[in-house]
Each structure stands twice: as C-alpha cells, then as structure tokens.
Design an enzyme around this catalytic site. Structure first.
Site, PDB file in Angstrom:
ATOM      1  N   ARG A 109     -34.531  14.424 -94.791  1.00 29.62           N
ATOM      2  CA  ARG A 109     -33.544  15.277 -95.466  1.00 29.62           C
ATOM      3  C   ARG A 109     -34.145  16.623 -95.837  1.00 29.62           C
ATOM      4  O   ARG A 109     -35.290  16.683 -96.274  1.00 29.62           O
ATOM      5  CB  ARG A 109     -33.100  14.657 -96.798  1.00 29.62           C
ATOM      6  N   GLU A 142     -49.748  -6.042 -99.841  1.00 25.39           N
ATOM      7  CA  GLU A 142     -49.215  -6.605 -98.591  1.00 25.39           C
ATOM      8  C   GLU A 142     -50.144  -6.318 -97.432  1.00 25.39           C
ATOM      9  O   GLU A 142     -50.482  -5.169 -97.173  1.00 25.39           O
ATOM     10  CB  GLU A 142     -47.867  -5.941 -98.260  1.00 25.39           C
ATOM     11  N   ARG A 171     -34.992   4.086 -89.040  1.00 23.47           N
ATOM     12  CA  ARG A 171     -34.527   3.474 -90.290  1.00 23.47           C
ATOM     13  C   ARG A 171     -34.668   4.439 -91.460  1.00 23.47           C
ATOM     14  O   ARG A 171     -33.981   4.327 -92.443  1.00 23.47           O
ATOM     15  CB  ARG A 171     -35.391   2.243 -90.612  1.00 23.47           C
ATOM     16  N   ARG A 217     -48.930  -1.772 -98.386  1.00 27.34           N
ATOM     17  CA  ARG A 217     -48.349  -1.230 -99.615  1.00 27.34           C
ATOM     18  C   ARG A 217     -48.666  -2.136-100.791  1.00 27.34           C
ATOM     19  O   ARG A 217     -49.058  -3.288-100.622  1.00 27.34           O
ATOM     20  CB  ARG A 217     -46.838  -1.035 -99.484  1.00 27.34           C
ATOM     21  N   TYR A 232     -34.178  -7.330 -86.532  1.00 34.02           N
ATOM     22  CA  TYR A 232     -34.713  -6.710 -87.743  1.00 34.02           C
ATOM     23  C   TYR A 232     -33.529  -6.368 -88.656  1.00 34.02           C
ATOM     24  O   TYR A 232     -33.214  -5.213 -88.881  1.00 34.02           O
ATOM     25  CB  TYR A 232     -35.486  -5.459 -87.327  1.00 34.02           C
ATOM     26  N   ARG A 235     -44.282 -10.291 -86.698  1.00 36.99           N
ATOM     27  CA  ARG A 235     -45.321  -9.856 -87.625  1.00 36.99           C
ATOM     28  C   ARG A 235     -45.204 -10.728 -88.854  1.00 36.99           C
ATOM     29  O   ARG A 235     -44.105 -11.037 -89.331  1.00 36.99           O
ATOM     30  CB  ARG A 235     -45.142  -8.386 -88.028  1.00 36.99           C
ATOM     31  N   ASP A 267     -31.370  -6.006 -92.087  1.00 41.56           N
ATOM     32  CA  ASP A 267     -31.442  -5.860 -93.541  1.00 41.56           C
ATOM     33  C   ASP A 267     -30.504  -6.890 -94.163  1.00 41.56           C
ATOM     34  O   ASP A 267     -29.655  -7.465 -93.475  1.00 41.56           O
ATOM     35  CB  ASP A 267     -31.012  -4.449 -93.954  1.00 41.56           C
TER      36      ASP A 267
HETATM   37  N1  UDP Z   1     -42.980   3.902 -92.162  1.00 40.76           N
HETATM   38  C1  UDP Z   1     -44.040   4.769 -92.143  1.00 40.76           C
HETATM   39  N2  UDP Z   1     -44.593   5.187 -93.317  1.00 40.76           N
HETATM   40  C2  UDP Z   1     -44.140   4.762 -94.497  1.00 40.76           C
HETATM   41  C3  UDP Z   1     -43.032   3.878 -94.531  1.00 40.76           C
HETATM   42  C4  UDP Z   1     -42.486   3.453 -93.338  1.00 40.76           C
HETATM   43  O1  UDP Z   1     -44.500   5.162 -91.081  1.00 40.76           O
HETATM   44  O2  UDP Z   1     -44.693   5.160 -95.536  1.00 40.76           O
HETATM   45  C5  UDP Z   1     -42.413   3.466 -90.864  1.00 40.76           C
HETATM   46  C6  UDP Z   1     -43.090   2.206 -90.336  1.00 40.76           C
HETATM   47  O3  UDP Z   1     -43.137   2.287 -88.930  1.00 40.76           O
HETATM   48  C7  UDP Z   1     -42.166   1.103 -90.770  1.00 40.76           C
HETATM   49  C8  UDP Z   1     -40.809   1.772 -90.606  1.00 40.76           C
HETATM   50  O4  UDP Z   1     -41.049   3.120 -90.986  1.00 40.76           O
HETATM   51  O5  UDP Z   1     -42.285  -0.050 -89.988  1.00 40.76           O
HETATM   52  C9  UDP Z   1     -39.699   1.165 -91.420  1.00 40.76           C
HETATM   53  O6  UDP Z   1     -40.081   1.132 -92.768  1.00 40.76           O
HETATM   54  P1  UDP Z   1     -39.298   0.316 -93.871  1.00 40.76           P
HETATM   55  O7  UDP Z   1     -39.824   0.710 -95.185  1.00 40.76           O
HETATM   56  O8  UDP Z   1     -37.847   0.447 -93.607  1.00 40.76           O
HETATM   57  O9  UDP Z   1     -39.759  -1.169 -93.527  1.00 40.76           O
HETATM   58  P2  UDP Z   1     -39.607  -2.536 -94.330  1.00 40.76           P
HETATM   59  O10 UDP Z   1     -39.356  -2.202 -95.766  1.00 40.76           O
HETATM   60  O11 UDP Z   1     -38.497  -3.283 -93.657  1.00 40.76           O
HETATM   61  O12 UDP Z   1     -40.926  -3.184 -94.135  1.00 40.76           O
END
Ligand code: UDP
Length: 369
Positions: free
Chosen positions: A174, A304, A170, A278, A352, A247, A354
């Site tokens: 870059r 969270e 996801r 986060r 999952y 989850r 978006d």
């Molecule tokens: N992820 C990570 N570190 C970060 C942010 C994301 O390892 O700082 C990984 C983690 O496995 C997460 C996945 O990337 O489940 C997808 O993150 P995203 O932010 O897309 O998840 P969402 O916002 O849907 O919770």
C-alpha cells in the site's frame, strides 16, 4: 447408525457437523488428538489464550462467513500489524508507507512508487515467473532482500526462485500509512479463545477425541452412511502414490515472568541467520488483558521454527508447487471414486486455506449434499 461420520474436529469438520445436525442429520465427530478445534486450538496458560498450533487471526471479506462465526463467539477488535526485525532494524508490515519511509527515507507516495519502479526496471522483470520476481515487481529489490528473501526461504525451505508467485500475493502493498496486515473488511480474535468458539459450534453434537480413524476405519465407517474426511488426502490412501509435501512448524513455548516481551503479537525475523521465522507473544491478541479486563503479569511467547514435514510430523502448510499440484490431482481422482467419502479442508483439499476460506468451502460442499 449415523448419517455422517466427520473425521477431524477442526473448522471444516465443525462447521459441517453444526450445519448437518441443524438440518436434522445424526452426526459423529472424531479427532485423533485429545482435543477439538484442530489447528485453531487455543489453550489457557496463566490467563493467556495460547495459539498452540500457530497464530490465527480471523479476517474475511465474506459477510456470510463473518455473520456465521458471530453466532459462536464475540470477536475483539484485534488488527494484525506484525513488525519485521531484520538484524535489529525494525520495519512495519505489510509493505506500506511506514516501511518505505524507513527503508528509503521517502516521504510521499509518489517518491515511494518511483523507488519501486526504478528497482523493478533495474531487475528487468515484465512477467513474474516465481516468488522472487513477483516480490521484486511488487516492492523492489531492497525490500525483497531484507524483508522477504530470508523469511520465505526459512518458511518454505526452498529458494524464492523455486516458489510460486501467489504465496507473496497474500500480502498487501500500500502507498498509504496503514499497518493493517490484511485488506479484509472484518477482522478480530474470538474473545475467550478459538477452542471455546469451536466448542460452541459443536454443542450438543457427539464428539470423540483421541480416536484414530485409520486404526478403526472399517468399524467406524460401518457406523455411518457417509464420511467427511478432513485429514491429509494422501494419508487416506496410505500414501500409495507418494507423499505430498508439507511444511511443518515446531513451536518453542516459554512462559516468562515479565509483562511485556516484544510489545506486539507478532515479530517476524526476516534475516536468513536467525533460526526461527517469528515470535508470537500471545497476550497481545487480547490487548494484554484477561477476560475480565485485568492486566496479566506474565507473558507466553512462541518461537516458530519451520521444517520439512516427515511422516509422523504435523502437516501445516501444503507446498502448492507444480510437482505437488500434479500429485494432488492424482489423489483427487482417487478421492472422487470414493462414493461414501467427502474430502475437505486445508489437508483434505491440500490448499493453503485461511480460516474464512475453510468455512466458505464447507458451506459450498454442504450446499451440494
Ligand atoms: N512473507 C515474507 N516476509 C514476512 C512475512 C511474510 O516474505 O515478513 C512472505 C512469506 O513468503 C510467507 C508469505 O509472505 O510465506 C505469506 O505470509 P503470511 O504471513 O500470510 O503467512 P502465514 O501467516 O500463513 O504463515
């Protein structure tokens, strides 16, 4: 008598309700919560739109979806650029030249690519089989250890070696200086909040909140020719084949008498020890201002905490591993036999999704009706 009973006033249900109503159908929307908008629900606190069920940033490459949501809200120019905090060291996300420079001191894209290649070669991965191998192949071991491993294990409650590779795909990687978390062509937050956007979608449509479908199922079903069900698919069948794993997330919200807590909408705590994944500071989704452009003196933050879902908790993320995939397939077979009922959305399809994908999925389903 209704043509459609729609169970769930989230995005999937609301898009279906709007489109079916506009096609001349008689629709009733119900939701067990006391409000509409599902998990994109926002609530105003001290002028700040608080994303009550987790941060939602609208982003899409699908012009049809983008044009569609414009009908119900004006979007601001918010660009998601989360910061990773690893034991007090700050890194830019997603993984880009700023991240690589901070991690390794590399200055050019060539140096960064070389570093990643070296670390990938050291790990000897040719075909990534799981999230850990996928992550190391994409960004090398150092970034995996500091920015991915701990966060992912907290988020999913599982080892990175037991998780599917697609979860990490996801995130973009870059070799440019670009902190935009998404690769999407279109991105933003609806001005005034998501609740207002969904309320606009549902305008003129009969909506009943605080209605539990299962407590009144036969009565509600008898009022409609068809049902669109957007709740958890396993709940629909009373978990008779077992529970799908989800989850869940717990939010600890705090209103603070200061104007700036962390200087960014999202800070990810990527070490294993910090118990939260986060912290969201909601005002920065709207540049710290209210709808009239005034600065807001206070701030709302949400920590969270990720947890394994148990019966009675809110399901947030489907755990799309093999075991759950197989169980879902069995539920899907049952669902296909329910002639009167259409299953859709993140929970109804155990995907999952978006937000833009949910809307596109609703469009596709509607086209079949
Ligand atoms: N992820 C990570 N570190 C970060 C942010 C994301 O390892 O700082 C990984 C983690 O496995 C997460 C996945 O990337 O489940 C997808 O993150 P995203 O932010 O897309 O998840 P969402 O916002 O849907 O919770």
């Amino acid at each position: 008598m209704y043509d459609y009973l729609i169970v769930g006033a989230g995005l999937y249900g609301s898009v279906c309700a709007r489109e079916l109503t506009d096609a001349g159908k008689k629709v009733l929307v119900i939701d067990k919560r006391d409000h509409i908008a599902g998990n994109v629900y926002t609530e105003k606190v001290e002028g700040i739109n608080v994303h009550k069920y987790g941060a939602h940033i609208f982003h899409t490459n699908d012009k049809r979806v983008w044009d569609y949501v414009q009908r119900f809200a004006t979007f601001n120019r918010f660009t998601n650029s989360p910061v990773a905090n690893y034991k007090g060291e700050l890194y830019s996300l997603p993984f880009n030249m700023y991240t690589f420079n901070k991690m390794w001191g590399v200055v050019t894209p060539q140096e960064a690519a070389k570093k990643i290649e070296e670390q990938k070669a050291e790990a000897g991965i040719t075909e990534p089989k799981n999230l850990e191998e996928q992550a190391i192949s994409l960004v090398g071991r150092d970034i995996y250890e500091k920015l991915i491993k701990g966060y992912t294990e907290k988020q999913w409650g599982r080892d990175c070696t037991d998780l599917p590779a697609f979860i990490i795909k996801r995130l973009p990687v870059r070799l440019t200086f670009d902190n935009n978390y998404f690769n999407a062509l279109y991105q933003g937050i609806p001005i005034g909040g998501y609740t207002k956007m969904v309320a606009n979608m549902l305008e003129g449509i009969e909506v009943r909140t605080s209605v539990d479908y299962f407590a009144n199922k036969s009565e509600l079903d008898s009022e409609a020719a068809k049902v669109i069900y957007t709740g958890p698919i396993d709940a629909y069948f009373d978990y008779k084949l077992g529970t799908l794993e989800y989850r869940s997330v717990r939010f600890e919200n705090e209103l603070l008498a200061q104007d700036n807590f962390q200087g960014n909408a999202a800070v990810n705590y990527t070490d294993r020890e910090t118990p939260w994944t986060r912290i969201i500071e909601h005002k920065w989704f709207e540049f710290g201002k209210d709808e009239n452009g005034n600065d807001l003196p206070k701030t709302v933050i949400s920590r969270e905490y990720s947890s394994e879902w148990k019966l009675g908790d809110e399901p947030y993320y489907p755990v799309n591993d093999e075991k759950n995939g197989n169980l879902y397939q069995q539920y899907k077979d049952l669902a296909e036999k329910e002639d009167k009922v259409i299953f859709g959305g993140r929970l109804g399809e155990y995907k999952y999704y978006d937000m833009d994908q949910v809307i596109a999925a609703a469009f596709n389903k509607l086209a079949e009706l």
